[in-house]
Design a protein around this motif. Structure first.
Motif: not given
Length: 425
Positions: A30-43
């Motif tokens: 699995d590889s992905r890239a993204g943006y989050s405003t809180n690390t708790v939303l990191n998968p």
């Protein structure tokens, strides 16, 4: 902390194992890239840090080994995690393992163990170990209720310029899960989770719906509602204290050196909604996109915070051929009248269909509903008589017939192969 590996019981509710391929393997990246405003939303991160509003990447290589038997089945999953942040924050790295073991007593009840462990590091070193006995009940062919309870052991370490904070905890938890398949294209899952020491105070409610408009497309919608109630010890002259890092509930406590200590009762509420889209480009390659929005409300601070996460990536999977693979052994049961139920197991990718005399061999045929642990089921209404049939597997753009076992009643199909045959009274 002892190193545990996993044992689980998940959903085994079909009366007999049919497609008894002894061993199956799966390798996946699995590889992905993204943006989050809180690390708790990191998968994979799971820690509460709103200062890390940045882009992130993830690479997750993993492997799975699955064994299917007439009554006992198990699967072992293990992998690594590497997730850089596109700022100065330390990259997330570590590994995880899961083992599920289950025993089916009959067509309605099964039991087993679910357990696993993980080690993750990115400034905070986190270790998790858990084990949960599971009991499953299937009131119908297309629904299941699971009851689970067990312990989770957590250890977290964070090093500041002054000292090392260490937090070790044990959580005794329970879960009630429900899963149903209203139709071939729909799957609905719901769960209620809590702590056994405070069963009605710390609760998590989860609902997820998956829709498959096409064998290549999966759309998922999820809603998570969490409530945490706790008493927090604080230090500092103003009584507010602070936590250098942690999740709602406060994993670490720190503050000034004034010596003033107090306690505060707090209730945190979190509402999270998300949507995922997966499209299969090829038998081994899929693209994925996801979006999440979260609202956090604290009774102590009387504030509401909003965060979001967006990500996209690709998944490559490969199924190595090894071990002894038995052929498909369909099990037919006449449920009174002219209704028949076909059950079989298949742990590979793709979708299974049945076609035969009863539908004039129309391709691809009648879809089998995939349930948990690679189990498939379909019901047919047929008039009395003898019917020939085949099981068709479609994986992306490729199609192939599933071979039938020696124990299955077969006849020559006239093209060098065989058809299964079923008799209806």
């Amino acid at each position: 902390m002892k190193t545990w590996m996993i044992c689980m019981l998940s959903m085994c509710f079909i009366p007999a194992t049919v497609y008894s391929q002894d061993w199956q393997g799966l390798l996946m990246i699995d590889s992905r890239a993204g943006y989050s405003t809180n690390t708790v939303l990191n998968p994979f991160n799971g820690t509460w840090d709103r200062t890390a509003s940045s882009g992130f990447g993830l690479i997750v290589p993993m492997g799975q080994l699955q064994m299917l038997g007439d009554r006992v089945s198990a699967d072992l999953t293990a992998g690594g995690i590497y997730g850089p942040y596109f700022d100065e924050k330390e990259a997330l790295h570590g590994g995880f393992g899961l083992l599920n073991v289950r025993y089916r007593f009959n067509s309605t009840f099964s039991a087993g163990i679910e357990s696993g462990g993980s080690t993750l590091m990115n400034g905070i070193n986190r270790q998790l170990l858990w084990a949960q006995p599971v009991i499953s009940w299937s009131p119908t062919l297309f629904s299941q209720v699971r009851l689970k309870a067990g312990s989770t052991f957590q250890k977290q370490e964070i090093k500041t310029e002054e000292e090392l904070f260490t937090d070790q905890r044990r959580f005794d938890q329970y879960g009630i899960e429900f899963e149903t398949w209203p139709g071939f294209n729909w799957q609905i899952r719901a769960g209620l989770y809590g702590n056994m020491d405070r069963p009605s105070e710390n609760l998590s409610l989860q609902l997820q719906t998956d829709y498959l408009p096409d064998p290549k497309v999966r759309i998922g919608l999820r809603i998570h509602a969490d409530r945490y109630q706790f008493t927090q010890t604080v230090e500092g002259t103003d009584g507010t204290g602070g936590s250098p890092v942690g999740t709602p509930g406060g994993s670490f406590v720190g503050g000034s050196d004034s010596g003033t200590t107090g306690t505060l009762d707090e209730t945190d509420r979190i509402l999270r909604t998300g949507v995922t889209l997966q499209y299969q480009l090829h038998r081994s390659l899929s693209v994925m996109m996801s979006a999440d929005r979260m609202n956090f409300h604290s009774s102590m601070r009387e504030e509401s915070l909003h965060d979001y996460q967006l990500s996209a990536g690709i998944r490559y999977s490969f199924r190595p051929r090894f071990g002894n693979r038995a052929h498909a052994e369909p099990e037919w049961r006449q449920n009174g009248g002219q209704t028949l139920t076909l059950r079989l197991n298949y742990s590979g990718e793709g979708q299974l269909y049945i076609t035969g005399d009863f539908n004039d061999w129309d391709r691809p045929g009648i879809p089998l509903t995939r349930q948990s642990s690679g189990r498939y089921v379909v019901q047919l209404s047929l008039n009395p008589g003898a019917y020939e049939y085949k099981i068709l597997l479609i994986e992306g753009n490729e199609e192939r017939w599933i071979e039938l076992s020696d124990e299955t009643y077969t006849v020559r199909d006239g093209f060098g192969g065989v058809n299964g045959m079923v008799f209806i009274d």
